[in-house]
Write a protein that holds these residues in place. Structure first.
Motif, PDB file in Angstrom:
ATOM      1  N   ALA A 166      -0.869  -7.117   5.028  1.00  0.00           N
ATOM      2  CA  ALA A 166       0.120  -6.341   4.274  1.00  0.00           C
ATOM      3  C   ALA A 166       1.249  -7.237   3.767  1.00  0.00           C
ATOM      4  O   ALA A 166       1.742  -7.070   2.651  1.00  0.00           O
ATOM      5  CB  ALA A 166       0.681  -5.219   5.151  1.00  0.00           C
ATOM      6  N   PRO A 189       4.431  -4.522   6.864  1.00  0.00           N
ATOM      7  CA  PRO A 189       4.130  -5.933   6.611  1.00  0.00           C
ATOM      8  C   PRO A 189       4.872  -6.848   7.582  1.00  0.00           C
ATOM      9  O   PRO A 189       6.059  -6.649   7.848  1.00  0.00           O
ATOM     10  CB  PRO A 189       4.618  -6.151   5.173  1.00  0.00           C
ATOM     11  CG  PRO A 189       4.636  -4.785   4.559  1.00  0.00           C
ATOM     12  CD  PRO A 189       5.010  -3.856   5.680  1.00  0.00           C
ATOM     13  N   LYS A 223       2.000  -8.125  -0.206  1.00  0.00           N
ATOM     14  CA  LYS A 223       3.104  -7.191  -0.456  1.00  0.00           C
ATOM     15  C   LYS A 223       3.552  -7.173  -1.917  1.00  0.00           C
ATOM     16  O   LYS A 223       4.126  -6.188  -2.389  1.00  0.00           O
ATOM     17  CB  LYS A 223       4.291  -7.519   0.455  1.00  0.00           C
ATOM     18  CG  LYS A 223       4.965  -8.849   0.210  1.00  0.00           C
ATOM     19  CD  LYS A 223       6.104  -9.046   1.213  1.00  0.00           C
ATOM     20  CE  LYS A 223       6.909 -10.316   0.916  1.00  0.00           C
ATOM     21  NZ  LYS A 223       6.093 -11.537   1.023  1.00  0.00           N
ATOM     22  N   ALA A 235      -1.171  -1.102   1.789  1.00  0.00           N
ATOM     23  CA  ALA A 235      -1.687  -1.291   3.148  1.00  0.00           C
ATOM     24  C   ALA A 235      -2.010   0.022   3.839  1.00  0.00           C
ATOM     25  O   ALA A 235      -2.796   0.046   4.799  1.00  0.00           O
ATOM     26  CB  ALA A 235      -0.672  -2.076   3.981  1.00  0.00           C
TER      27      ALA A 235
END
Length: 357
Positions: free
Chosen positions: A143, A102, A147, A154
């Protein structure tokens, strides 16, 4: 037994290398040891049976490029494997971790609910991590945005982007936040029931007001980075693009393209096939002056246009589909990005001034 498998062989991973002393370092991406009872078998078939999701043709290209080794020595695709031999895929770049990390990258979210979201991707952003672009992609940004969503992983292929657009194409994409949603949306794309309109500036005066381009698309054997139209119905994938003229500027034309299918580089390759390469599409030669005069003033004008829109002038304007859960028809539209808006205005002013003269 497969001892290590870290990456797939992709077309754009294969770069031809010099076999002399100046050859770059190679890195191991895959290793397998032939069984003691292994019968003689071509190395390309041997690897094709052991590497998932990689075609035999890609393996043959890798071997021809010097990337397939047996007991540490490069071999061609027709080399026959013997018992206990060690076969490796050696690439000219290090292997990388496939996990999506992410990253806090801003997203232009047009729509979002618990099931999906629609994103307006800017030009210049790569959609998915790959060779040379392992970070800073749209997938990394998604992502980060999701999250905290316990249902979104992801690294799970059953969720995420349903389709893609090229790095230097701007516009709309849909992301599935649930596995069932991705399956449903994927079928809509497969069954050609989605609605997608693109806007593009192309070289030349498109004479007919509207038309349809039908032609199978496959990679150009002379340039693997390009897609090409083939007349042979057994070569490539069936592709259909409908287009209509929105505005004419003499040397270039502003068009709308409706996708019936969604192939790699479809609009770019189809428009080039009929003699109207996308403006400033460097991959297909549109970054050269393909129409117009030889006067230095005109050349300077076009170069200024290239500077204003430093990528192929292509935007995914609308996207429509049926909501996977509710069945509601959803349709989304974005504005043309600033670079294309300024590009069109510059051509309008150019034509207007010529008419006054």
């Amino acid at each position: 037994m497969i001892e290590e498998y870290q990456d797939e062989i992709e077309d754009n991973d294969i770069e031809y290398i010099d076999s002399g002393d100046s050859a770059p370092d190679l890195y191991e991406h895959f290793r397998v040891v032939a069984d003691k009872g292994q019968t003689l078998i071509r190395v390309d078939k041997f690897l094709h049976d052991r590497i998932p999701n990689v075609s035999r043709n890609r393996i043959q290209n890798a071997a021809d490029s010097g990337f397939v080794h047996v007991d540490g020595v490069p071999v061609k695709s027709n080399y026959r494997i013997k018992p206990d031999q060690v076969v490796t895929i050696m690439m000219n770049r290090p292997p990388y971790n496939n996990d999506i990390i992410p990253e806090d990258i801003p997203l232009d979210i047009v729509y979002e609910d618990d099931c999906l979201m629609v994103i307006n991707k800017p030009a210049g952003m790569v959609v998915h991590p790959g060779h040379g672009n392992y970070t800073g992609t749209l997938v990394n940004a998604i992502a980060w945005h999701l999250k905290s969503n316990p249902y979104y992983d992801a690294n799970d292929p059953h969720v995420g982007l349903v389709h893609r657009i090229d790095k230097d194409t701007s516009g709309l994409l849909v992301v599935a936040k649930m596995p069932g949603a991705k399956t449903n949306l994927g079928l809509q794309f497969f069954n050609k029931t989605t609605r997608r309109l693109y806007r593009a500036l192309v070289w030349g005066n498109v004479e007919v007001d509207e038309g349809t381009i039908i032609g199978n698309l496959a990679r150009d054997p002379n340039n693997r980075m390009q897609m090409k139209v083939f007349d042979d119905p057994f070569v490539g994938k069936y592709a259909v693009t409908h287009y209509r003229v929105l505005e004419r500027f003499g040397y270039v034309t502003f068009v709308e393209c409706r996708l019936e299918t969604g192939r790699t580089h479809q609009i770019r390759a189809h428009m080039r096939h009929i003699g109207h390469t996308l403006f400033n599409d460097a991959r297909y030669g549109g970054d050269e002056i393909l129409r117009g005069t030889h006067f230095s003033k005109y050349k300077q004008f076009v170069n200024n246009c290239f500077d204003i829109c430093p990528r192929q002038a292509l935007h995914a304007l609308t996207l429509g589909f049926e909501h996977p859960l509710t069945g509601e028809d959803l349709d989304f539209t974005t504005q043309l990005p600033q670079d294309m808006t300024q590009l069109l205005e510059k051509w309008r002013n150019y034509i207007s001034n010529r008419e006054i003269e």
